[in-house]
Write an enzyme that holds these catalytic residues in place. Structure first.
Site, PDB file in Angstrom:
ATOM      1  N   ALA A 212      17.269 -16.176 -21.300  1.00 18.37           N
ATOM      2  CA  ALA A 212      18.345 -15.958 -22.265  1.00 18.37           C
ATOM      3  C   ALA A 212      18.969 -14.598 -22.017  1.00 18.37           C
ATOM      4  O   ALA A 212      18.611 -13.908 -21.057  1.00 18.37           O
ATOM      5  CB  ALA A 212      17.794 -16.041 -23.680  1.00 18.37           C
ATOM      6  N   ASN A 213      19.909 -14.201 -22.841  1.00 16.92           N
ATOM      7  CA  ASN A 213      20.440 -12.837 -22.760  1.00 16.92           C
ATOM      8  C   ASN A 213      20.647 -12.310 -24.170  1.00 16.92           C
ATOM      9  O   ASN A 213      20.426 -13.016 -25.148  1.00 16.92           O
ATOM     10  CB  ASN A 213      21.712 -12.784 -21.911  1.00 16.92           C
ATOM     11  CG  ASN A 213      22.818 -13.630 -22.491  1.00 16.92           C
ATOM     12  OD1 ASN A 213      23.281 -13.386 -23.601  1.00 16.92           O
ATOM     13  ND2 ASN A 213      23.236 -14.644 -21.750  1.00 16.92           N
TER      14      ASN A 213
END
Ligand code: CTP
Length: 405
Positions: A212-213
């Site tokens: 994810a970020n």
């Protein structure tokens, strides 16, 4: 927090007699904080639940009741309140007040002002479920809608009678959204269709873990709201974020880059503009495991493969269809901000790129503020100071409005 749309507006908040009247104080407060002058008018039955002082305290202005109807300025009061008002919102709107509004009855200060006013009307119904579903109320609501009024809610939920069902007034934050939609309907982007992507994407490693970020989606959601404030039709394609949908936006939730690519492709068919604010993953696991990877199996190594470049496909599609006319990209950079952003603007064929320095201490991921630099295809560089994401959105949407004009 002031909102551009509310500058110079005067809004009449009509409060009728329902237990939801206490929430109207919150609405009046939000409108005042947004920059509107708020004139509250309470009916006799509203006074059983709340007082004029409640509203005076949050609006900083006098609140009105039926006692004023026969006071010294009575002959001009209702005309004075109605004239020049930007919008009348009746919240809560009881079945009785809705009936009066629908039939043009003017037998208290609120209904007299509503009849004299020439501005848009928003009504947020609040009543018991049986009263709401009664054909009389339904027909009255239809009359108001046919006349151009916006009916905001109600929702199903716990009612004062102890019943569960439709009749619960929607929350003040959402009523505010309906008011924005109404005030903005003839704005600079009326009849324009704008697609906004927001948030990050998640790429599965196994059924539990993801790549994810840090994107929170705040900047993208602010852009969607700013476009709605100017009357645009907005499709908001969002990765996994915990933010409420701006009222009026069509929201499409996606998880992966490939789902976002498909959603963007489907949405831009007739769109005038695409604002690609999402932080799309550049890589995903080449072989996501179908079962949870157990620790006992040792340290796994993950082979990555590139995801689809959404903007690249959009520019190709535009070459064939002409839509979307304006494409705005975003660039999250940790170094050489202007040079990297300029290279992306050119290689991706964008009209505008919004670049931010993700290593800056006071702005960026998950914060409410952002410090961005705008670069356009004429090679103009506009460096903005630190400002709220809402204000950044206003600047970007201003530029969009000019590009589409
Ligand atoms: N973008 C996209 N599809 C991807 C990745 C990014 O459409 N698979 C879009 C983003 O939404 C953004 C722009 O491309 O509007 C730039 O994203 P960014 O991650 O800064 O740039 P990249 O092109 O991925 O280049 P790099 O990661 O090398 O900086």
């Amino acid at each position: 927090m002031t909102i551009n749309l509310f500058k110079g507006t005067r809004i009449i908040v009509g409060v009728s007699g329902s237990i939801a009247a206490y929430k109207a104080a919150d609405l009046a407060s939000r409108l005042t904080q947004a920059g509107a002058d708020v004139d509250a008018i309470l009916t006799e039955s509203a006074l059983k639940f709340v007082t004029p002082l409640t509203f005076q305290s949050v609006t900083g202005r006098r609140a009105y009741t039926d006692a004023d109807l026969w006071g010294a300025e009575a002959h001009v009061l209702h005309v004075g309140l109605a004239r020049g008002a930007s919008l009348v919102v009746v919240a809560p709107a009881t079945a009785n007040t809705i009936a009066r509004l629908a039939h043009g009855q003017a037998d208290n200060l609120l209904t007299i002002v509503a009849l004299a006013a020439e501005c848009p009307l928003v009504a947020a119904p609040a009543m018991d479920a049986g009263m709401f579903s009664h054909p009389a109320t339904q027909e009255n609501l239809e009359i108001l809608q046919r006349r151009g009024a916006r009916i905001a809610g109600p929702v199903s939920g716990h009612l004062a009678s102890g019943l569960e069902g439709p009749g619960r007034m929607i929350e003040p934050a959402e009523i505010l959204g309906f008011i924005r939609l109404t005030l903005g309907r003839n704005g600079g982007l009326a009849d324009r269709s704008v697609v906004v992507t927001a948030g990050g994407t998640h790429e599965a490693i196994d059924p539990v873990r993801v790549i994810a970020n840090r994107s929170s989606g705040k900047q993208g959601f602010a852009l969607a709201q700013a476009a709605l404030d100017r009357g645009a039709q907005v499709t908001l394609i969002s990765g996994p974020v915990s933010l409420p949908t701006p009222v009026g936006a069509v929201r499409v939730d996606v998880t992966t880059a490939s789902e976002m690519a498909a959603a963007v492709h489907a949405a831009i068919g007739e769109a005038d503009a695409l604002l690609m604010a999402a932080a799309v993953a550049d890589f995903r696991s080449a072989q996501a495991a179908g079962k949870k990877i157990h620790r006992s199996a040792g340290t796994p190594s993950i082979t990555l493969e590139p995801t689809e470049d959404i903007l690249e496909a959009v520019i190709e599609q535009r070459a064939r269809t002409g839509h979307p006319r304006v494409v705005v990209g975003f660039a999250a950079e940790s170094h050489d901000l202007v040079e990297s952003a300029r290279a992306k603007l050119r290689s991706k064929g964008l009209a505008l790129i919004v670049a931010n320095d993700i290593l800056s201490q006071d702005s960026g991921f998950a914060r409410d503020d952002n410090r961005v630099t705008l670069l356009d295809s004429d090679d103009t560089v506009q460096e903005l100071p630190l400002m709220s994401k809402t204000d950044v959105a206003e600047v970007v949407i201003d530029r969009l409005e000019r590009m589409l004009a």
